[in-house]
Design a protein around this motif. Structure first.
Motif, PDB file in Angstrom:
ATOM      1  N   VAL A 302      -7.957  53.672  30.768  1.00 26.02           N
ATOM      2  CA  VAL A 302      -7.764  54.589  31.902  1.00 26.02           C
ATOM      3  C   VAL A 302      -7.446  55.993  31.404  1.00 26.02           C
ATOM      4  CG1 VAL A 302      -6.266  55.123  33.864  1.00 26.02           C
ATOM      5  CG2 VAL A 302      -7.059  52.781  33.506  1.00 26.02           C
ATOM      6  N   ILE A 303      -6.568  56.092  30.395  1.00 23.63           N
ATOM      7  CA  ILE A 303      -6.204  57.403  29.847  1.00 23.63           C
ATOM      8  C   ILE A 303      -7.430  58.097  29.253  1.00 23.63           C
ATOM      9  CG2 ILE A 303      -4.901  58.556  28.022  1.00 23.63           C
ATOM     10  CD1 ILE A 303      -2.703  56.450  28.441  1.00 23.63           C
ATOM     11  N   CYS A 304      -8.265  57.334  28.532  1.00 23.82           N
ATOM     12  CA  CYS A 304      -9.471  57.911  27.936  1.00 23.82           C
ATOM     13  C   CYS A 304     -10.435  58.404  29.010  1.00 23.82           C
ATOM     14  CB  CYS A 304     -10.165  56.886  27.035  1.00 23.82           C
ATOM     15  SG  CYS A 304      -9.362  56.651  25.438  1.00 23.82           S
ATOM     16  N   VAL A 305     -10.587  57.621  30.081  1.00 27.90           N
ATOM     17  CA  VAL A 305     -11.494  58.017  31.161  1.00 27.90           C
ATOM     18  C   VAL A 305     -11.009  59.291  31.838  1.00 27.90           C
ATOM     19  CG1 VAL A 305     -12.351  57.359  33.448  1.00 27.90           C
ATOM     20  CG2 VAL A 305     -12.406  55.707  31.573  1.00 27.90           C
ATOM     21  N   LEU A 306      -9.684  59.407  32.015  1.00 29.42           N
ATOM     22  CA  LEU A 306      -9.125  60.564  32.714  1.00 29.42           C
ATOM     23  C   LEU A 306      -8.983  61.792  31.823  1.00 29.42           C
ATOM     24  CD1 LEU A 306      -6.324  58.833  34.829  1.00 29.42           C
ATOM     25  CD2 LEU A 306      -8.576  59.582  35.602  1.00 29.42           C
ATOM     26  N   ALA A 307      -8.586  61.583  30.574  1.00 31.46           N
ATOM     27  CA  ALA A 307      -8.264  62.725  29.713  1.00 31.46           C
ATOM     28  C   ALA A 307      -9.262  62.957  28.585  1.00 31.46           C
ATOM     29  CB  ALA A 307      -6.862  62.538  29.113  1.00 31.46           C
ATOM     30  N   PHE A 308      -9.950  61.908  28.130  1.00 31.50           N
ATOM     31  CA  PHE A 308     -10.897  62.040  27.013  1.00 31.50           C
ATOM     32  C   PHE A 308     -12.238  61.458  27.433  1.00 31.50           C
ATOM     33  CE2 PHE A 308      -6.624  61.423  25.261  1.00 31.50           C
ATOM     34  CZ  PHE A 308      -6.472  62.587  24.523  1.00 31.50           C
ATOM     35  N   ARG A 309     -12.930  62.166  28.301  1.00 35.13           N
ATOM     36  CA  ARG A 309     -14.161  61.625  28.877  1.00 35.13           C
ATOM     37  C   ARG A 309     -15.223  61.357  27.818  1.00 35.13           C
ATOM     38  NH1 ARG A 309     -14.590  62.480  34.411  1.00 35.13           N
ATOM     39  NH2 ARG A 309     -16.452  61.153  34.239  1.00 35.13           N
ATOM     40  N   ARG A 310     -15.188  62.106  26.722  1.00 36.05           N
ATOM     41  CA  ARG A 310     -16.168  61.921  25.646  1.00 36.05           C
ATOM     42  C   ARG A 310     -15.702  60.893  24.611  1.00 36.05           C
ATOM     43  NH1 ARG A 310     -15.723  67.590  26.100  1.00 36.05           N
ATOM     44  NH2 ARG A 310     -17.561  68.620  26.974  1.00 36.05           N
ATOM     45  N   GLY A 311     -14.511  60.343  24.767  1.00 38.96           N
ATOM     46  CA  GLY A 311     -13.962  59.453  23.757  1.00 38.96           C
ATOM     47  C   GLY A 311     -13.265  60.242  22.661  1.00 38.96           C
ATOM     48  N   ILE A 312     -12.605  59.539  21.764  1.00 38.15           N
ATOM     49  CA  ILE A 312     -11.828  60.202  20.718  1.00 38.15           C
ATOM     50  C   ILE A 312     -12.705  61.090  19.844  1.00 38.15           C
ATOM     51  CG2 ILE A 312     -10.400  59.831  18.669  1.00 38.15           C
ATOM     52  CD1 ILE A 312      -9.448  57.199  19.974  1.00 38.15           C
ATOM     53  N   MET A 313     -13.741  60.521  19.248  1.00 38.47           N
ATOM     54  CA  MET A 313     -14.602  61.299  18.355  1.00 38.47           C
ATOM     55  C   MET A 313     -15.463  62.288  19.131  1.00 38.47           C
ATOM     56  SD  MET A 313     -13.611  60.433  15.482  1.00 38.47           S
ATOM     57  CE  MET A 313     -14.751  61.543  14.653  1.00 38.47           C
ATOM     58  N   GLY A 314     -15.842  61.937  20.348  1.00 38.48           N
ATOM     59  CA  GLY A 314     -16.617  62.872  21.160  1.00 38.48           C
ATOM     60  C   GLY A 314     -15.839  64.143  21.452  1.00 38.48           C
ATOM     61  N   GLU A 315     -14.549  63.995  21.764  1.00 40.34           N
ATOM     62  CA  GLU A 315     -13.706  65.172  22.029  1.00 40.34           C
ATOM     63  C   GLU A 315     -13.487  65.985  20.761  1.00 40.34           C
ATOM     64  OE1 GLU A 315     -12.728  66.388  24.763  1.00 40.34           O
ATOM     65  OE2 GLU A 315     -13.189  64.767  26.151  1.00 40.34           O
ATOM     66  N   ILE A 316     -13.313  65.300  19.625  1.00 39.78           N
ATOM     67  CA  ILE A 316     -13.121  66.019  18.358  1.00 39.78           C
ATOM     68  C   ILE A 316     -14.369  66.822  17.998  1.00 39.78           C
ATOM     69  CG2 ILE A 316     -12.831  65.712  15.863  1.00 39.78           C
ATOM     70  CD1 ILE A 316     -10.991  63.352  16.492  1.00 39.78           C
ATOM     71  N   ILE A 317     -15.544  66.205  18.143  1.00 36.02           N
ATOM     72  CA  ILE A 317     -16.805  66.888  17.837  1.00 36.02           C
ATOM     73  C   ILE A 317     -17.016  68.065  18.779  1.00 36.02           C
ATOM     74  CG2 ILE A 317     -19.321  66.634  17.848  1.00 36.02           C
ATOM     75  CD1 ILE A 317     -18.863  63.727  16.907  1.00 36.02           C
ATOM     76  N   ALA A 318     -16.708  67.874  20.068  1.00 40.87           N
ATOM     77  CA  ALA A 318     -16.858  68.961  21.040  1.00 40.87           C
ATOM     78  C   ALA A 318     -15.908  70.113  20.720  1.00 40.87           C
ATOM     79  CB  ALA A 318     -16.595  68.433  22.453  1.00 40.87           C
ATOM     80  N   PHE A 319     -14.692  69.793  20.282  1.00 39.40           N
ATOM     81  CA  PHE A 319     -13.719  70.829  19.917  1.00 39.40           C
ATOM     82  C   PHE A 319     -14.213  71.628  18.718  1.00 39.40           C
ATOM     83  CE2 PHE A 319     -10.064  72.051  17.257  1.00 39.40           C
ATOM     84  CZ  PHE A 319      -9.423  72.922  18.136  1.00 39.40           C
ATOM     85  N   ILE A 320     -14.731  70.936  17.703  1.00 39.37           N
ATOM     86  CA  ILE A 320     -15.254  71.625  16.521  1.00 39.37           C
ATOM     87  C   ILE A 320     -16.427  72.519  16.892  1.00 39.37           C
ATOM     88  CG2 ILE A 320     -16.414  71.285  14.296  1.00 39.37           C
ATOM     89  CD1 ILE A 320     -14.759  68.743  13.951  1.00 39.37           C
ATOM     90  N   ASP A 321     -17.305  72.018  17.776  1.00 36.34           N
ATOM     91  CA  ASP A 321     -18.453  72.823  18.212  1.00 36.34           C
ATOM     92  C   ASP A 321     -18.004  74.068  18.959  1.00 36.34           C
ATOM     93  OD1 ASP A 321     -20.257  71.109  17.080  1.00 36.34           O
ATOM     94  OD2 ASP A 321     -20.642  69.975  18.934  1.00 36.34           O
ATOM     95  N   ARG A 322     -16.959  73.922  19.795  1.00 28.59           N
ATOM     96  CA  ARG A 322     -16.438  75.095  20.527  1.00 28.59           C
ATOM     97  C   ARG A 322     -15.857  76.122  19.554  1.00 28.59           C
ATOM     98  NH1 ARG A 322     -14.508  71.166  24.246  1.00 28.59           N
ATOM     99  NH2 ARG A 322     -12.431  71.282  23.293  1.00 28.59           N
ATOM    100  N   ARG A 323     -15.123  75.643  18.561  1.00 33.57           N
ATOM    101  CA  ARG A 323     -14.524  76.556  17.586  1.00 33.57           C
ATOM    102  C   ARG A 323     -15.610  77.287  16.806  1.00 33.57           C
ATOM    103  NH1 ARG A 323      -9.126  75.968  16.270  1.00 33.57           N
ATOM    104  NH2 ARG A 323      -9.556  77.842  15.023  1.00 33.57           N
ATOM    105  N   ARG A 324     -16.656  76.573  16.444  1.00 31.74           N
ATOM    106  CA  ARG A 324     -17.762  77.220  15.726  1.00 31.74           C
ATOM    107  C   ARG A 324     -18.441  78.255  16.597  1.00 31.74           C
ATOM    108  NH1 ARG A 324     -21.763  72.913  13.678  1.00 31.74           N
ATOM    109  NH2 ARG A 324     -22.701  74.728  12.649  1.00 31.74           N
ATOM    110  N   GLY A 325     -18.574  77.929  17.887  1.00 26.54           N
ATOM    111  CA  GLY A 325     -19.182  78.879  18.810  1.00 26.54           C
ATOM    112  C   GLY A 325     -18.358  80.147  18.957  1.00 26.54           C
ATOM    113  N   VAL A 326     -17.023  79.988  19.028  1.00 24.29           N
ATOM    114  CA  VAL A 326     -16.141  81.149  19.114  1.00 24.29           C
ATOM    115  C   VAL A 326     -16.215  81.982  17.847  1.00 24.29           C
ATOM    116  CG1 VAL A 326     -13.722  81.849  19.267  1.00 24.29           C
ATOM    117  CG2 VAL A 326     -14.587  80.060  20.764  1.00 24.29           C
ATOM    118  N   ALA A 327     -16.252  81.306  16.680  1.00 25.25           N
ATOM    119  CA  ALA A 327     -16.306  82.015  15.403  1.00 25.25           C
ATOM    120  C   ALA A 327     -17.606  82.821  15.282  1.00 25.25           C
ATOM    121  CB  ALA A 327     -16.205  81.021  14.248  1.00 25.25           C
ATOM    122  N   LYS A 328     -18.731  82.223  15.742  1.00 22.44           N
ATOM    123  CA  LYS A 328     -19.988  82.958  15.681  1.00 22.44           C
ATOM    124  C   LYS A 328     -20.008  84.118  16.671  1.00 22.44           C
ATOM    125  CE  LYS A 328     -22.833  79.094  14.088  1.00 22.44           C
ATOM    126  NZ  LYS A 328     -23.939  78.168  14.427  1.00 22.44           N
TER     127      LYS A 328
END
Length: 329
Positions: A302-328
């Protein structure tokens, strides 16, 4: 990103190689690796093809029984037993796929569930499965007649090699032209049809590959533990692999590995965690946490569905992609 992923996978491989020498119980880690392979095989179907199967326990458990019977009763060597179990999983996947891929969405899922329940009742009633007692006393034997698998450490490294090879096969499949077509079918099936692809054939092939690898996971689990039980073929095993995939990260290569580790560790270590929390907080209720594994895993889901819709690794990968986008930017 690709270099970072390669480094992480290499570190994980080194950790698995060294695990028995740093206090990890080899049989428990082997069980975890079998479930990681099972989840990765399921993710190939759901995460990359978009087909939600509620019947994958049939491939895990059915192959476990076939491999166990082949090695115990027919006297097949371990490698032939694993081949027999994998072939049984592929055959079941082909039958299931032929009947299920004609439908989509919840209808597809319900057909796979119904077929899996038929396999469960066969396992419950058939004499060779042992019924409610399960198939016990499956010998490990000698691999290729040379390598004695009775030693847990030897069995551990054989299991590691098989699981890594199967995972590399999944990676190669996903990054092949065939895998790109599967992604296209998931994202826009009508467009794939309009481009001339035989969508039904691609779906069926993906289903068979996923079932075969699930069968390999079940066969390997039987070889490691020496038994196959009804829990392997019960519908709850299908729900468990869905939970592993969603918690880890649907459509990511590393997600099923992380998700299976989280779920298996919780199921096996939640009692110890409860006792630790009881000592730290002086709340006696935590001592009963080991009896509430289903409740804890459900809460995590339930917590993953509400707070981590992409799953643990999905959220980590999305965060890294966002950081790379900001850096560029």
């Amino acid at each position: 990103m690709k270099k970072l992923s390669t480094v992480i996978y290499l570190l994980l491989l080194v950790a698995l190689v060294l695990a028995p020498f740093v206090g990890a119980y080899p049989v428990f880690v082997m069980k975890l690796m079998c479930f990681a392979l099972f989840a990765s095989a399921f993710n190939l179907l759901l995460g990359y093809t978009g087909l939600l199967s509620f019947g994958h326990a049939a491939f895990l458990g059915g192959s476990a029984y076939v491999a166990g019977h082949a090695m115990k009763v027919w006297g097949l060597t371990p490698e032939l037993g694993l081949v027999a179990g994998t072939a049984a999983g592929a055959f079941l996947g082909w039958i299931f796929g032929l009947l299920a891929i004609r439908r989509q969405g919840i209808y597809f899922a319900m057909i796979t569930l119904a077929l899996a329940q038929m396999v469960f009742f066969v396992a419950l009633q058939a004499k060779f499965t042992g019924g409610e007692d399960g198939l016990q006393g499956v010998p490990r034997g000698k691999l290729f007649g040379l390598v004695d698998l009775q030693n847990d450490l030897t069995m551990y490294y054989v299991t590691l090699v098989i699981v890594v090879a199967a995972f590399l096969l999944i990676v190669r499949t996903i990054h092949s032209p065939f895998g790109q077509v599967l992604k296209g079918i998931k994202e826009n099936e009508p467009r794939a049809l309009s481009l001339g692809y035989d969508v039904s054939r691609f779906k069926l092939l993906a289903f068979v590959i996923s079932a075969a690898l699930s069968g390999l996971a079940g066969s390997l689990k039987t070889l490691v533990l020496g038994f196959a039980t009804l829990s392997d073929v019960h519908w709850s095993a299908s729900g468990q692999v869905i939970l592993m995939t969603l918690v880890g990260g649907l459509g990511t290569l590393s997600g099923p590995l992380v998700g299976s580790a989280v779920v298996v560790l919780l199921e096996n270590k939640i009692g110890e965690l409860g006792h630790l929390l009881a000592r730290l907080t002086t709340v006696d209720w935590f001592n009963t946490l080991g009896e509430s594994v289903t409740m804890v895993t459900g809460l995590i889901f339930v917590i993953c569905v509400l707070a981590f819709r992409r799953g643990i690794m999905g959220e980590i990968i999305a965060f890294i992609d966002r950081r790379r986008g900001v850096a560029k930017g």
